[in-house]
Scaffold this motif. Structure first.
Motif, PDB file in Angstrom:
ATOM      1  N   ALA A 522       0.824  -1.205   0.000  1.00  0.00           N
ATOM      2  CA  ALA A 522       0.000   0.000   0.000  1.00  0.00           C
ATOM      3  C   ALA A 522       0.860   1.258   0.000  1.00  0.00           C
ATOM      4  CB  ALA A 522      -0.930  -0.013   1.222  1.00  0.00           C
ATOM      5  N   ALA A 523       1.955   1.257   0.790  1.00  0.00           N
ATOM      6  CA  ALA A 523       2.840   2.429   0.845  1.00  0.00           C
ATOM      7  C   ALA A 523       3.533   2.659  -0.496  1.00  0.00           C
ATOM      8  CB  ALA A 523       3.873   2.232   1.951  1.00  0.00           C
ATOM      9  N   PHE A 524       3.904   1.584  -1.176  1.00  0.00           N
ATOM     10  CA  PHE A 524       4.560   1.709  -2.476  1.00  0.00           C
ATOM     11  C   PHE A 524       3.607   2.308  -3.503  1.00  0.00           C
ATOM     12  CE2 PHE A 524       5.255  -0.280  -6.671  1.00  0.00           C
ATOM     13  CZ  PHE A 524       6.494   0.269  -6.972  1.00  0.00           C
ATOM     14  N   LEU A 525       2.363   1.828  -3.533  1.00  0.00           N
ATOM     15  CA  LEU A 525       1.405   2.341  -4.507  1.00  0.00           C
ATOM     16  C   LEU A 525       1.027   3.793  -4.224  1.00  0.00           C
ATOM     17  CD1 LEU A 525      -0.992  -0.728  -4.928  1.00  0.00           C
ATOM     18  CD2 LEU A 525       0.666   0.148  -6.587  1.00  0.00           C
ATOM     19  N   LYS A 526       0.830   4.124  -2.954  1.00  0.00           N
ATOM     20  CA  LYS A 526       0.403   5.484  -2.609  1.00  0.00           C
ATOM     21  C   LYS A 526       1.555   6.479  -2.583  1.00  0.00           C
ATOM     22  CE  LYS A 526      -3.652   4.066   0.062  1.00  0.00           C
ATOM     23  NZ  LYS A 526      -4.346   4.129   1.377  1.00  0.00           N
ATOM     24  N   GLY A 527       2.787   5.982  -2.606  1.00  0.00           N
ATOM     25  CA  GLY A 527       3.950   6.858  -2.603  1.00  0.00           C
ATOM     26  C   GLY A 527       4.612   6.939  -3.954  1.00  0.00           C
ATOM     27  N   PRO A 528       5.677   6.160  -4.193  1.00  0.00           N
ATOM     28  CA  PRO A 528       6.433   6.282  -5.453  1.00  0.00           C
ATOM     29  C   PRO A 528       5.588   6.058  -6.707  1.00  0.00           C
ATOM     30  CG  PRO A 528       7.662   4.997  -3.839  1.00  0.00           C
ATOM     31  CD  PRO A 528       6.318   5.217  -3.252  1.00  0.00           C
ATOM     32  N   TRP A 529       4.716   5.061  -6.678  1.00  0.00           N
ATOM     33  CA  TRP A 529       3.950   4.775  -7.894  1.00  0.00           C
ATOM     34  C   TRP A 529       2.939   5.878  -8.193  1.00  0.00           C
ATOM     35  CZ3 TRP A 529       6.227   1.257 -10.625  1.00  0.00           C
ATOM     36  CH2 TRP A 529       5.616   0.752 -11.762  1.00  0.00           C
ATOM     37  N   SER A 530       2.346   6.431  -7.174  1.00  0.00           N
ATOM     38  CA  SER A 530       1.422   7.551  -7.354  1.00  0.00           C
ATOM     39  C   SER A 530       2.160   8.780  -7.895  1.00  0.00           C
ATOM     40  CB  SER A 530       0.732   7.890  -6.033  1.00  0.00           C
ATOM     41  OG  SER A 530      -0.170   8.957  -6.188  1.00  0.00           O
TER      42      SER A 530
END
Length: 778
Positions: A522-530
């Motif tokens: 969830a942190a990866f998607l909401k951070g770098p990927w977003s």
């Protein structure tokens, strides 16, 4: 069409302006040389600054390694500078030749193979670079929109095609110039930070100085007879009706309608001209035999600007330079005292030993010109100091009207154009925002002095003064446009970033939906990927192929972490994982995710995917088909294999991604994510007609505004945010002076502190007023 009407219409017919093959080739060669010299000189100036800029960066470096990087970049640029300069010029000239001959250049990138099974992500460095170039292009389009419109029309006429088949963007527009520099600089082996510094210098030393360059191209085309009467006013008409596409360029066939607007204006001009002719000369008569119209002034079509020496004109010439000329104005003010002037003309002739008789046509011309200037003096849109300077032109303008009867009948007459240009420039003038040495008021005063000193009986003087004024005005407006762009550009960029961030966050939130994801995922998607999605949104918008590919990786990752209740779903998970993990590793590499963060995510995914794949003991069945339309994330399986009995009810990877993509792109297209971007300003007020006027006010509108301290200022609506509701106002120098929202602006209008300044030709409005007065008196 009548003669006067046809002369008021700018012909955009390419066949009327088309050159022969030899002339066209010679003119193209001259323009190519202007392009080569103008742009390579600017690039040379820019590259001279590179060493100093990189040395300053190296001096502030935080480590020896960073310092060495800057010094290496200095050596690399020095070594390849000759090639860079040569490639830059060659690329621009090649694109110019292709556009002029209507040959479309190949696309900058080959189309990606739709059957490619691997997901290809945009490089983070490439994204930053493209954003920097796109920002330069967008700014330059705004700064030079008028000049580019004129160039586009003239190049089309030169080539004999319909505008904008050969247009400003394809020939020598900002897209071409920035793209040529980007391509030429791609051979430099430098890091992204140095590359972005190069773009910043290119923006400062090349893009910000293109005003004179574009003006020079227009001068060459105009002097060679390519739409010589096309003017800034025509550019305004054309651009006001040119729909914009999503990237800010003009839509195809956007020039349609500008000729119709000019044509309608010509019809109204015919009515005014006919009424004035009837008043001055009598019904059906253009001019008496004793006082012929001299034809268009300034050596235009049909005349040379000279007229026989008339006694009244000679008397006006003596009064024009007389020290006591002020006695012919009402109470020492601005308006002409026509009776005193007429007596003065007779007395002046008598003193010179000449019998001066004011004939009926001359008597009426004096009255009409005086009424015209009285309208200008009563107009609140013209500042008092400017009125004082323009008032000194009354006797020269009266002489011009007597010498050249077309002053009243031809909209493009140089005297009328000069008065209109001075009035238009004065719309945004205020003492606080003017340069006392080289500001608008000193410039007008100098030019008025020149007219008084030089004008005797050749109206060409007005054409020369007009050209000088337009050159000064172009330089002044360019300087203010650059400052204006700097003043509101940061706010515009901040909003652009906020909108992109909100769109990306909405896309990720909708992708996750109600799925419960491990914290690292969830942190990866909401951070770098977003953040990656936000950059793509700013560059290409939602729904682009790159956006869809990156979003599909997120969708596939979410789907892979959802419970798999059937054997078919678990088989599909195992088949999807290799491509998904490759795409994630590739993405993390391009995003420069720290090694610890990568390991944390991959370890988490290994545990979760193992647990989901082993939730039920698999049975030896053949995997189902997964379409290649998932942009390479899912691997295509063989057809005609048996499927699980409940497979159609399962959210497999393909249907999950398709559904999510459709939902997300629909939400973004409808703008439903914008509510979370910025809170709107909270001031409220009545939704009355003042609010409607404020809400519908267009960018570029000038206001006469009294601020809280009682200062009367002229301010222009430079930009209004459709997201935050903020309105940004600048003065004539391009400096930001006020910020309001819709309710705040409506309140200022309601209280009488803000008044919209009319955007119309002041002389034409004055003649309409004179016509109304004449009709009432007839």
């Amino acid at each position: 069409m009548s003669q006067s009407r046809s002369e008021n219409v700018v012909s955009l017919d390419p066949q009327r302006n088309r050159l022969g093959a030899v002339e066209r080739s010679q003119l193209a060669a001259r323009i190519r040389e202007q392009i080569r010299k103008g742009l390579t000189q600017r690039l040379h100036v820019m590259l001279e600054q590179v060493d100093d800029a990189l040395f300053a960066r190296a001096d502030r470096a935080e480590s020896n390694q960073q310092q060495a990087t800057f010094f290496d970049a200095m050596r690399e640029i020095r070594l390849k500078r000759p090639t860079l300069e040569a490639d830059f010029a060659a690329l621009i000239l090649k694109r110019f030749d292709q556009a002029l001959n209507d040959r479309r250049p190949p696309p900058p990138q080959a189309q990606r193979n739709a059957q490619d099974a691997e997901l290809s992500l945009i490089e983070t460095d490439e994204l930053e670079e493209r954003l920097a170039v796109d920002a330069m292009v967008t700014k330059a389009r705004r700064l030079y929109a008028e000049a580019l419109y004129l160039i586009g029309q003239r190049l089309a006429a030169m080539a004999g095609t319909s505008a904008p088949a050969v247009d400003e963007v394809a020939a020598i527009g900002p897209d071409v110039i920035c793209g040529a520099f980007q391509e030429a600089a791609s051979a430099l082996e430098i890091d992204i930070h140095t590359r972005l510094l190069l773009y910043k210098l290119f923006d400062q030393d090349v893009i910000n100085t293109l005003g004179d360059f574009y003006a020079g191209i227009n001068v060459i085309l105009r002097e060679n007879g390519i739409l010589p009467t096309l003017s800034s006013a025509d550019a305004g008409h054309g651009q006001a009706r040119r729909p914009r596409n999503a990237r800010g360029g003009a839509a195809p066939n956007a020039e349609v309608g500008s000729g119709e607007a000019i044509d309608q204006g010509a019809e109204r001009e015919d009515e005014i001209a006919q009424a004035l002719r009837n008043f001055l000369y009598g019904n059906g008569v253009r001019a008496t035999a004793s006082y012929p119209a001299a034809g268009p002034a300034g050596g235009g079509q049909g005349g040379v600007g000279y007229a026989p020496r008339l006694p009244v004109v000679e008397a006006l010439s003596r009064l024009q330079v007389a020290p006591a000329v002020g006695q012919y104005f009402v109470d020492g003010g601005l308006s002409l005292n026509t009776e005193a002037l007429k007596r003065g003309l007779i007395e002046s002739g008598t003193a010179a030993g000449m019998a001066t008789v004011i004939r009926p046509m001359e008597d009426k011309t004096i009255d009409v010109v005086a009424m015209l200037f009285d309208f200008l003096f009563e107009d609140p849109d013209l500042p008092g100091e400017i009125k004082g300077a323009v008032a000194r032109l009354q006797i020269p303008v009266l002489k011009a009207a007597l010498i050249d009867a077309e002053f009243f009948t031809r909209r493009q007459h140089p005297v009328r154009r000069l008065l209109n240009q001075m009035a238009r420039a004065a719309v945004g003038w205020s003492p606080e925002a003017d340069d006392p040495d080289d500001g608008l008021l000193p410039c007008i005063q100098r030019l008025v002095d020149r007219v008084i000193d030089e004008f005797e009986d050749n109206v060409q003087v007005f054409s020369d003064v007009l050209e000088t004024f337009e050159d000064w005005l172009q330089q002044s407006e360019h300087r203010s446009s650059v400052r204006e762009e700097e003043a509101v550009g940061e706010a515009r960029q901040a909003e652009s970033r906020a909108v992109a961030k909100a769109a990306a966050a909405t896309a990720i939130d909708e992708t996750i939906g109600e799925a419960i994801l491990p914290e690292p995922a969830a942190a990866f998607l909401k951070g770098p990927w977003s953040n990656l999605l936000a950059g793509i949104y700013r560059l290409e918008g939602a729904g682009s192929p790159t956006w869809d590919r990156v979003l599909n990786v997120a969708s596939t990752l979410v789907w892979s972490l959802m419970p798999k209740e059937s054997e078919a779903a678990r088989r599909q998970l195992l088949e999807t994982l290799p491509a998904l993990l490759r795409a994630l590793r590739d993405g993390m590499e391009r995003l420069r995710l720290p090694p610890a963060g990568r390991e944390r995510l991959l370890n988490c995914l290994a545990v979760e995917h193992t647990r989901l794949a082993r939730a039920h003991r698999p049975t030896p069945t053949t995997p189902p088909e997964v379409s290649s339309e998932t942009q390479g994330v899912a691997t295509e399986a063989k057809e005609d294999h048996p499927t699980d009995a409940h497979q159609e009810e399962l959210p497999d990877a393909q249907s999950f991604m398709a559904r999510k993509a459709a939902q997300i792109n629909r939400m973004i297209d409808e703008g439903r994510f914008l509510g979370s971007v910025m809170p709107r300003l909270t001031e409220e007020g009545p939704l009355d007609h003042f609010y409607d006027r404020a809400e519908s006010m267009g960018e570029g509108t000038w206001l006469d505004w009294t601020d809280r301290e009682g200062r009367e200022l002229r301010i222009k609506l430079s930009w209004k945010s459709v997201i935050s509701g903020k309105y940004f106002f600048v003065n004539r120098q391009g400096v930001k002076v006020a910020e309001m929202n819709t309710h705040g602006l409506a309140h200022e209008i309601r209280e009488g502190r803000a008044r919209v300044i009319e955007d119309a030709s002041m002389v034409d409005r004055a003649l309409l007023s004179v016509l109304g007065n004449l009709q009432q008196g007839m």
